[in-house]
Design a protein around this motif. Structure first.
Motif, PDB file in Angstrom:
ATOM      1  N   GLU A  33      -4.793  -7.544  -1.864  1.00 27.75           N
ATOM      2  CA  GLU A  33      -4.893  -6.475  -3.078  1.00 27.75           C
ATOM      3  C   GLU A  33      -5.363  -5.132  -2.918  1.00 27.75           C
ATOM      4  O   GLU A  33      -4.795  -4.202  -3.415  1.00 27.75           O
ATOM      5  CB  GLU A  33      -5.636  -7.153  -4.154  1.00 27.75           C
ATOM      6  CG  GLU A  33      -5.439  -6.457  -5.425  1.00 27.75           C
ATOM      7  CD  GLU A  33      -6.142  -7.204  -6.606  1.00 27.75           C
ATOM      8  OE1 GLU A  33      -6.318  -6.545  -7.614  1.00 27.75           O
ATOM      9  OE2 GLU A  33      -6.840  -8.314  -6.429  1.00 27.75           O
TER      10      GLU A  33
ATOM     11  N   GLU B  76       2.190 -12.020   2.128  1.00 32.80           N
ATOM     12  CA  GLU B  76       1.804 -11.026   1.207  1.00 32.80           C
ATOM     13  C   GLU B  76       0.622 -10.257   1.929  1.00 32.80           C
ATOM     14  O   GLU B  76      -0.007 -10.588   2.456  1.00 32.80           O
ATOM     15  CB  GLU B  76       1.234 -11.641   0.157  1.00 32.80           C
ATOM     16  CG  GLU B  76       2.339 -12.781  -0.373  1.00 32.80           C
ATOM     17  CD  GLU B  76       1.704 -13.741  -1.358  1.00 32.80           C
ATOM     18  OE1 GLU B  76       0.633 -13.466  -1.987  1.00 32.80           O
ATOM     19  OE2 GLU B  76       2.558 -14.427  -1.956  1.00 32.80           O
TER      20      GLU B  76
ATOM     21  N   THR C  59       6.365   2.402   3.217  1.00 27.85           N
ATOM     22  CA  THR C  59       6.516   1.206   2.853  1.00 27.85           C
ATOM     23  C   THR C  59       5.181   0.569   3.752  1.00 27.85           C
ATOM     24  O   THR C  59       4.696   0.960   4.448  1.00 27.85           O
ATOM     25  CB  THR C  59       7.938   0.678   3.310  1.00 27.85           C
ATOM     26  OG1 THR C  59       7.936  -0.752   2.789  1.00 27.85           O
ATOM     27  CG2 THR C  59       8.200   0.445   4.715  1.00 27.85           C
ATOM     28  N   MET C  60       5.106  -0.849   3.374  1.00 23.26           N
ATOM     29  CA  MET C  60       4.106  -1.539   3.874  1.00 23.26           C
ATOM     30  C   MET C  60       4.895  -2.738   4.580  1.00 23.26           C
ATOM     31  O   MET C  60       5.740  -3.691   3.932  1.00 23.26           O
ATOM     32  CB  MET C  60       3.235  -2.315   2.712  1.00 23.26           C
ATOM     33  CG  MET C  60       2.182  -2.993   3.258  1.00 23.26           C
ATOM     34  SD  MET C  60       0.650  -2.130   4.164  1.00 23.26           S
ATOM     35  CE  MET C  60       0.114  -1.331   2.566  1.00 23.26           C
TER      36      MET C  60
ATOM     37  N   THR D 136      -2.342  -3.360  -1.351  1.00 19.18           N
ATOM     38  CA  THR D 136      -1.412  -2.756  -2.509  1.00 19.18           C
ATOM     39  C   THR D 136      -1.935  -1.849  -3.081  1.00 19.18           C
ATOM     40  O   THR D 136      -1.221  -0.987  -3.483  1.00 19.18           O
ATOM     41  CB  THR D 136      -1.165  -4.343  -3.093  1.00 19.18           C
ATOM     42  OG1 THR D 136      -0.752  -5.253  -2.333  1.00 19.18           O
ATOM     43  CG2 THR D 136      -0.227  -3.963  -4.011  1.00 19.18           C
ATOM     44  N   GLN D 137      -3.214  -1.913  -3.659  1.00 16.86           N
ATOM     45  CA  GLN D 137      -3.575  -0.722  -4.546  1.00 16.86           C
ATOM     46  C   GLN D 137      -3.521   0.582  -3.744  1.00 16.86           C
ATOM     47  O   GLN D 137      -3.333   1.799  -4.184  1.00 16.86           O
ATOM     48  CB  GLN D 137      -5.008  -1.188  -4.904  1.00 16.86           C
ATOM     49  CG  GLN D 137      -4.853  -2.257  -5.956  1.00 16.86           C
ATOM     50  CD  GLN D 137      -6.591  -2.801  -6.138  1.00 16.86           C
ATOM     51  OE1 GLN D 137      -7.574  -2.553  -5.564  1.00 16.86           O
ATOM     52  NE2 GLN D 137      -6.599  -3.617  -7.064  1.00 16.86           N
TER      53      GLN D 137
ATOM     54  N   ASP E 195      -0.192   2.093  -3.545  1.00 16.92           N
ATOM     55  CA  ASP E 195       0.040   2.422  -5.004  1.00 16.92           C
ATOM     56  C   ASP E 195      -0.393   3.953  -5.380  1.00 16.92           C
ATOM     57  O   ASP E 195       0.289   4.689  -5.749  1.00 16.92           O
ATOM     58  CB  ASP E 195      -0.278   1.642  -6.020  1.00 16.92           C
ATOM     59  CG  ASP E 195       0.473   0.252  -6.229  1.00 16.92           C
ATOM     60  OD1 ASP E 195       1.490   0.152  -5.671  1.00 16.92           O
ATOM     61  OD2 ASP E 195       0.150  -0.822  -6.705  1.00 16.92           O
TER      62      ASP E 195
END
Length: 262
Positions: A80, A77, A99-100, A83-84, A87
């Motif tokens: 955060e 993972e 993509t990550m 991820t933000q 987005d």
């Protein structure tokens, strides 16, 4: 077909000199893979930011991008903040496929890099005797990452036939000073710290000061640029880029293609 751009994603620093290792990684990856667009983006503290890098690539006509987090504690993972950011840039550029990748994670090969850097430090500090090790990382990772870090510490201990304690600098577990105290309570006096860090940012600098204040004999430099790290970055990129082949076409591009077909 042009390959997706490779965006190395890292935490920055308020002191530009401390990000020099990351810029060197980008340069070496670009030299190793001249056919790719290889760029560096930061999540905090200094430019260029992820959104700025994506906007620049879009302006150059790039339509596919892979972010590779330079994070050695998370195994699956991303944090955060990353991820933000993803987005936000997806919302701003719906026509771009991005993509990550998985973070670099605590891969076994990184122990070889850790050994190289520790030997360099021991030689510079004229250390000829060790009876314990600390494996120090900036922060705890995800569940899988933490399990792998614990395994790496056991492997490192077994390889050197020395006890090894894991330390995290973010307060999520044992800190480096406490790790040293634990080993001293076992009668260990000649302790060295292996730095499980990519670059010498503020977290590394602070950890190093605490370790030296606790009386360790040596603290290794960050892992920095090394062929194992370049190979790991490329492996994460390739796997994630393959996912883009199966991803749905961005809505705007699909609409354009449908229009041309009519």
């Amino acid at each position: 077909m042009t390959a997706p751009a490779l965006i190395l994603l890292a935490h920055g620093s308020s002191q530009p000199a401390l990000t020099s290792t990351l810029h060197q990684l980008r340069i070496e990856m670009q030299q190793a893979r001249p056919e790719l667009n290889v760029v560096l983006a930061f999540l905090d503290h200094c430019p260029p930011s992820g959104p700025a890098v994506v906007s620049s690539l879009v302006a150059r006509g790039v339509t596919e991008m892979v972010f590779v987090p330079l994070d050695v504690t998370h195994a699956v993972e991303v944090n955060e903040q990353a991820t933000q950011m993803l987005d936000r840039v997806r919302a701003a550029h719906p026509q771009v496929a991005m993509t990550m990748a998985r973070p670099l994670g605590p891969a076994t090969d990184l122990l070889n890099v850790l050994d190289v850097r520790l030997r360099e430090s021991l030689r510079q500090n004229h250390v000829v005797e060790l009876d314990a090790l600390v494996l120090s990382a900036a922060e705890a990772g995800d569940t899988r990452g933490n399990a792998l870090i614990a395994r790496r510490a056991r492997q490192w201990a077994a390889h050197h036939k020395l006890p090894c304690v894991v330390a995290f600098h973010d307060g999520s577990g044992t800190g480096v000073a406490h790790a040293v105290a634990t080993l001293r309570a076992q009668g260990r006096r000649h302790i060295a710290v292996g730095s499980f860090y990519i670059s010498g940012d503020e977290n590394y600098q602070s950890m190093r000061e605490l370790a030296l204040a606790a009386g360790v004999k040596s603290v290794s430099a960050p892992m920095g640029s090394h062929e194992f790290i370049l190979d790991l970055m490329m492996a994460r990129y390739v796997f994630a880029a393959m996912e883009l082949l199966d991803a749905p076409m961005p809505a705007e591009q699909a609409s354009e293609d449908a229009g041309h077909a009519m």
